[in-house]
Scaffold this motif. Structure first.
Motif, PDB file in Angstrom:
ATOM      1  N   TYR A   1       0.776  -1.209   0.000  1.00  0.00           N
ATOM      2  CA  TYR A   1       0.125  -0.068  -0.064  1.00  0.00           C
ATOM      3  C   TYR A   1       1.050   1.105   0.071  1.00  0.00           C
ATOM      4  O   TYR A   1       1.779   1.354   0.711  1.00  0.00           O
ATOM      5  CB  TYR A   1      -1.121  -0.118   1.017  1.00  0.00           C
ATOM      6  CG  TYR A   1      -2.079  -0.961   1.055  1.00  0.00           C
ATOM      7  CD1 TYR A   1      -3.134  -0.484   0.735  1.00  0.00           C
ATOM      8  CD2 TYR A   1      -1.810  -2.417   1.714  1.00  0.00           C
ATOM      9  CE1 TYR A   1      -4.366  -1.300   0.736  1.00  0.00           C
ATOM     10  CE2 TYR A   1      -2.872  -3.061   1.284  1.00  0.00           C
ATOM     11  CZ  TYR A   1      -4.096  -2.786   0.880  1.00  0.00           C
ATOM     12  OH  TYR A   1      -5.057  -3.811   0.947  1.00  0.00           O
TER      13      TYR A   1
ATOM     14  N   LEU B   1      -1.413   7.873  -0.645  1.00  0.00           N
ATOM     15  CA  LEU B   1      -2.148   8.357  -1.763  1.00  0.00           C
ATOM     16  C   LEU B   1      -1.426   9.411  -2.541  1.00  0.00           C
ATOM     17  O   LEU B   1      -1.537   9.560  -3.621  1.00  0.00           O
ATOM     18  CB  LEU B   1      -3.588   8.861  -1.155  1.00  0.00           C
ATOM     19  CG  LEU B   1      -4.754   9.450  -2.154  1.00  0.00           C
ATOM     20  CD1 LEU B   1      -5.098   8.281  -3.131  1.00  0.00           C
ATOM     21  CD2 LEU B   1      -5.859   9.835  -1.392  1.00  0.00           C
TER      22      LEU B   1
ATOM     23  N   ALA C   1     -13.796  -1.523  -0.548  1.00  0.00           N
ATOM     24  CA  ALA C   1     -12.600  -1.016  -1.422  1.00  0.00           C
ATOM     25  C   ALA C   1     -13.350  -0.535  -2.825  1.00  0.00           C
ATOM     26  O   ALA C   1     -14.343  -0.948  -3.333  1.00  0.00           O
ATOM     27  CB  ALA C   1     -11.784  -1.941  -2.048  1.00  0.00           C
TER      28      ALA C   1
ATOM     29  N   TYR D   1     -12.019   0.787  -6.722  1.00  0.00           N
ATOM     30  CA  TYR D   1     -11.070   0.460  -7.699  1.00  0.00           C
ATOM     31  C   TYR D   1     -10.838   1.467  -8.732  1.00  0.00           C
ATOM     32  O   TYR D   1     -11.680   2.388  -9.217  1.00  0.00           O
ATOM     33  CB  TYR D   1     -11.375  -0.864  -8.399  1.00  0.00           C
ATOM     34  CG  TYR D   1     -11.378  -2.059  -7.407  1.00  0.00           C
ATOM     35  CD1 TYR D   1     -10.147  -2.821  -7.625  1.00  0.00           C
ATOM     36  CD2 TYR D   1     -12.319  -2.298  -6.706  1.00  0.00           C
ATOM     37  CE1 TYR D   1     -10.158  -3.947  -6.517  1.00  0.00           C
ATOM     38  CE2 TYR D   1     -12.059  -3.294  -5.880  1.00  0.00           C
ATOM     39  CZ  TYR D   1     -11.125  -4.335  -5.774  1.00  0.00           C
ATOM     40  OH  TYR D   1     -10.962  -5.066  -4.921  1.00  0.00           O
TER      41      TYR D   1
ATOM     42  N   ALA E   1      -8.389   1.125  -2.910  1.00  0.00           N
ATOM     43  CA  ALA E   1      -8.131   1.811  -1.789  1.00  0.00           C
ATOM     44  C   ALA E   1      -9.469   1.543  -1.143  1.00  0.00           C
ATOM     45  O   ALA E   1     -10.592   1.475  -1.499  1.00  0.00           O
ATOM     46  CB  ALA E   1      -7.816   3.204  -1.965  1.00  0.00           C
ATOM     47  N   TYR E   2      -9.192   1.611   0.448  1.00  0.00           N
ATOM     48  CA  TYR E   2     -10.399   1.720   1.326  1.00  0.00           C
ATOM     49  C   TYR E   2     -10.349   2.872   1.714  1.00  0.00           C
ATOM     50  O   TYR E   2      -9.637   3.502   2.468  1.00  0.00           O
ATOM     51  CB  TYR E   2     -10.093   0.815   2.415  1.00  0.00           C
ATOM     52  CG  TYR E   2      -9.798  -0.698   1.932  1.00  0.00           C
ATOM     53  CD1 TYR E   2     -11.027  -1.539   1.781  1.00  0.00           C
ATOM     54  CD2 TYR E   2      -8.505  -1.314   1.581  1.00  0.00           C
ATOM     55  CE1 TYR E   2     -10.917  -2.811   1.446  1.00  0.00           C
ATOM     56  CE2 TYR E   2      -8.477  -2.577   0.965  1.00  0.00           C
ATOM     57  CZ  TYR E   2      -9.728  -3.233   0.955  1.00  0.00           C
ATOM     58  OH  TYR E   2      -9.610  -4.610   0.677  1.00  0.00           O
ATOM     59  N   GLU E   3     -11.485   3.846   1.280  1.00  0.00           N
ATOM     60  CA  GLU E   3     -11.587   5.130   1.311  1.00  0.00           C
ATOM     61  C   GLU E   3     -12.062   5.307   2.831  1.00  0.00           C
ATOM     62  O   GLU E   3     -11.804   6.389   3.483  1.00  0.00           O
ATOM     63  CB  GLU E   3     -12.536   5.966   0.660  1.00  0.00           C
ATOM     64  CG  GLU E   3     -12.139   5.764  -0.717  1.00  0.00           C
ATOM     65  CD  GLU E   3     -12.986   6.444  -1.687  1.00  0.00           C
ATOM     66  OE1 GLU E   3     -14.201   6.143  -1.887  1.00  0.00           O
ATOM     67  OE2 GLU E   3     -12.661   7.321  -2.462  1.00  0.00           O
TER      68      GLU E   3
ATOM     69  N   VAL F   1      -4.329   1.194   6.243  1.00  0.00           N
ATOM     70  CA  VAL F   1      -4.567   1.348   5.030  1.00  0.00           C
ATOM     71  C   VAL F   1      -5.374   2.675   4.554  1.00  0.00           C
ATOM     72  O   VAL F   1      -5.638   2.970   3.362  1.00  0.00           O
ATOM     73  CB  VAL F   1      -5.880   0.234   4.273  1.00  0.00           C
ATOM     74  CG1 VAL F   1      -4.757  -1.181   4.406  1.00  0.00           C
ATOM     75  CG2 VAL F   1      -6.832   0.046   4.987  1.00  0.00           C
ATOM     76  N   THR F   2      -5.564   3.492   5.603  1.00  0.00           N
ATOM     77  CA  THR F   2      -6.171   4.836   5.329  1.00  0.00           C
ATOM     78  C   THR F   2      -5.113   5.599   4.508  1.00  0.00           C
ATOM     79  O   THR F   2      -4.102   5.847   4.819  1.00  0.00           O
ATOM     80  CB  THR F   2      -6.305   5.571   6.762  1.00  0.00           C
ATOM     81  OG1 THR F   2      -7.348   4.718   7.304  1.00  0.00           O
ATOM     82  CG2 THR F   2      -6.961   6.819   6.722  1.00  0.00           C
ATOM     83  N   ASP F   3      -5.812   6.059   3.381  1.00  0.00           N
ATOM     84  CA  ASP F   3      -5.141   7.029   2.566  1.00  0.00           C
ATOM     85  C   ASP F   3      -3.994   6.445   1.733  1.00  0.00           C
ATOM     86  O   ASP F   3      -2.933   6.886   1.694  1.00  0.00           O
ATOM     87  CB  ASP F   3      -4.516   8.382   3.095  1.00  0.00           C
ATOM     88  CG  ASP F   3      -5.812   9.201   3.897  1.00  0.00           C
ATOM     89  OD1 ASP F   3      -6.827   9.118   3.117  1.00  0.00           O
ATOM     90  OD2 ASP F   3      -5.481   9.989   4.735  1.00  0.00           O
ATOM     91  N   ARG F   4      -4.255   5.052   1.401  1.00  0.00           N
ATOM     92  CA  ARG F   4      -3.351   4.481   0.872  1.00  0.00           C
ATOM     93  C   ARG F   4      -4.046   3.637  -0.336  1.00  0.00           C
ATOM     94  O   ARG F   4      -5.086   3.352  -0.287  1.00  0.00           O
ATOM     95  CB  ARG F   4      -2.448   3.514   1.815  1.00  0.00           C
ATOM     96  CG  ARG F   4      -1.695   4.034   2.776  1.00  0.00           C
ATOM     97  CD  ARG F   4      -0.796   3.084   3.752  1.00  0.00           C
ATOM     98  NE  ARG F   4      -0.246   3.843   4.407  1.00  0.00           N
ATOM     99  CZ  ARG F   4       1.211   4.197   4.272  1.00  0.00           C
ATOM    100  NH1 ARG F   4       1.639   3.945   3.104  1.00  0.00           N
ATOM    101  NH2 ARG F   4       1.954   4.967   4.975  1.00  0.00           N
ATOM    102  N   VAL F   5      -3.164   3.481  -1.479  1.00  0.00           N
ATOM    103  CA  VAL F   5      -3.572   2.664  -2.594  1.00  0.00           C
ATOM    104  C   VAL F   5      -2.652   1.468  -2.995  1.00  0.00           C
ATOM    105  O   VAL F   5      -1.300   1.524  -2.393  1.00  0.00           O
ATOM    106  CB  VAL F   5      -3.447   3.589  -3.761  1.00  0.00           C
ATOM    107  CG1 VAL F   5      -3.826   2.775  -5.088  1.00  0.00           C
ATOM    108  CG2 VAL F   5      -4.299   4.925  -3.715  1.00  0.00           C
TER     109      VAL F   5
END
Length: 92
Positions: free
Chosen positions: A21, A24, A47, A49, A65-67, A77-81
């Motif tokens: 990840y 962002l 998620a 896509y 990503a999980y917004e 995973v916050t603010d990650r792709v």
């Protein structure tokens, strides 16, 4: 990397369940194309896509990503792709 293009670069990555990840703000947003696809993970949440645009090809639904991640995954995973489906992730 995908199809000759660097999609993201960062030393601040997190590996969760084998997926890398990226922050962002380290991802080239101009190479992501919205996808209508979503999925759900029992502990990370919903998620969204994107398709990833290469030089001459598009990797369908290859970034996600999980917004609004669920509590167990927030710190991870916050603010990650993350990338898959043809996008190559390497380290120097």
């Amino acid at each position: 990397m995908f199809d000759g293009r660097v999609i993201a670069e960062s030393d601040d990555v997190k590996v969760v369940e084998g997926m890398v990840y990226f922050p962002l703000d380290s991802v080239r947003q101009d190479l992501l194309v919205d996808s209508p696809i979503t999925s759900r993970c029992f502990w990370k949440g919903k998620a969204r896509y994107w398709h990833v645009q290469g030089e001459a090809d598009i990797a369908q639904n290859a970034a996600f990503a999980y917004e609004r991640p669920w509590p167990l995954a927030k710190k991870l995973v916050t603010d990650r792709v993350a990338f898959w489906r043809g996008v190559e992730v390497t380290s120097d």
